[in-house]
Design an enzyme around this catalytic site. Structure first.
Site, short mmCIF file in Angstrom:
data_model
loop_
_atom_site.label_atom_id
_atom_site.label_comp_id
_atom_site.label_asym_id
_atom_site.label_seq_id
_atom_site.Cartn_x
_atom_site.Cartn_y
_atom_site.Cartn_z
N ASP A 141 0.85 -1.20 0.00
CA ASP A 141 0.00 0.00 0.00
C ASP A 141 0.89 1.26 0.00
OD1 ASP A 141 -2.09 1.75 0.21
OD2 ASP A 141 -2.76 1.08 2.18
N VAL A 178 2.58 8.81 -5.45
CA VAL A 178 1.93 10.09 -5.74
C VAL A 178 3.00 11.14 -6.05
CG1 VAL A 178 1.78 10.71 -3.27
CG2 VAL A 178 0.17 11.76 -4.91
N LYS A 238 0.83 3.82 -2.23
CA LYS A 238 0.15 5.04 -2.68
C LYS A 238 1.14 5.99 -3.38
CE LYS A 238 -3.46 5.00 0.88
NZ LYS A 238 -2.94 3.96 1.80
N ILE A 271 5.89 12.58 -9.51
CA ILE A 271 6.05 12.65 -10.96
C ILE A 271 6.48 11.29 -11.48
CG2 ILE A 271 6.57 15.11 -10.93
CD1 ILE A 271 9.53 14.34 -11.32
N GLY A 272 6.22 11.06 -12.77
CA GLY A 272 6.43 9.75 -13.36
C GLY A 272 7.82 9.17 -13.17
#
Length: 285
Positions: free
Chosen positions: A93, A97, A95, A99-100
């Protein structure tokens, strides 16, 4: 989004284009369980003990690996071995979040080596759809697929955090719509969503490129006893979560912090499976 929650797991497994989704449904059918345990413990011993004791009765073990105070390569090797022994999937988990280019390094590399052991990861859409593009790009490379897209490793997949169960969550409306749009662009990698319900009212459609979509819904905040906590968490029961469209129910403290975690997981499995059977009983091929 078109929900397939009224269709039995075995049928969805036979139809699904995503290998990890097929495996997930097969495990659920074999174990008669739609339970995901969120093992939010802080030591390797606690984590591995829970995985070994509860593993035979769950479909997925969800981790927050960065909260372990004594994480080591041995922890991860042992966790993978237990997942194989008891036939459950591992969901980190994390998550993502950012930049690529950053999330690519966090996922496939870095100190946590997430792609090496976690079958499933998740991301939030706050950074925009590029985060899904980036993770899917990493997972689609020949080098990555040669190592992880096989029967031994079981494949890799992404869940998009489309909704949250915390009070005042901003993961609603346009944000949730963006989540569905991103998932549709990468159906080979996106397993489904973390959401509080089936997302039937979000960009409804029955087919994509002539193929019926079937995104899997994981619902967090499932509890048999509590309705909420002091930090804004809002709970559903296993029955209400499944009635609202959850394919898999995630419970943390209700199981791992119970006086007897094994007895607790069996109770969640019984209620979750009963609700699932009630949901699909009217299905006809």
């Amino acid at each position: 989004m078109s929900s397939q929650s009224h269709i039995p797991y075995a049928v969805r497994a036979s139809r699904h284009s995503n290998p990890l989704a097929r495996q997930l449904f097969q495990i659920a059918e074999e174990k008669k369980s739609n339970v995901v345990v969120s093992a939010d413990v802080t030591t390797s011993k606690e984590l591995l003990d829970l995985a070994d004791r509860l593993g035979p009765y769950i479909t997925v073990l969800k981790t927050h690996i960065d909260i372990l105070t004594d994480l080591s390569p041995t922890t991860l090797t042992s966790l993978k071995s237990l997942a194989s022994k008891h036939r459950f999937l591992l969901f980190e988990d994390r998550k993502f979040v950012d930049i690529g280019s950053t999330v690519q390094k966090q996922y496939h590399g870095g100190s946590l080596r997430i792609s090496e052991w976690a079958h499933i990861v998740n991301c939030a859409m706050l950074a925009g759809p590029g985060i899904v593009d980036a993770l899917a790009q990493t997972a689609s490379t020949p080098e990555f697929r040669s190592v992880y897209a096989n029967e031994v490793e079981g494949g890799r997949a992404l869940l998009i955090l489309a909704e949250m169960t915390s009070k005042g969550s901003m993961a609603t409306g346009a944000y949730t719509q963006l989540s569905v749009e991103a998932a549709r662009r990468h159906r080979a990698f996106v397993l489904g969503f973390v959401a509080t319900r089936a997302l039937n009212d979000v960009l409804p459609v029955s087919t994509v490129d002539g193929d019926e979509e079937d995104f899997v819904v994981f619902t967090t905040g499932v509890s048999l006893s509590a309705s909420g906590d002091a930090l804004g968490q809002q709970y559903q029961t296993p029955t209400s979560a499944v009635e609202r469209g959850a394919d898999f129910i995630i419970s943390g403290r209700g199981i791992y912090a119970a006086e007897d975690p094994l007895e607790a997981v069996l109770r969640y499995r019984e209620e979750g499976w009963k609700a699932y059977l009630e949901r699909v009983k009217g299905w006809k091929a």
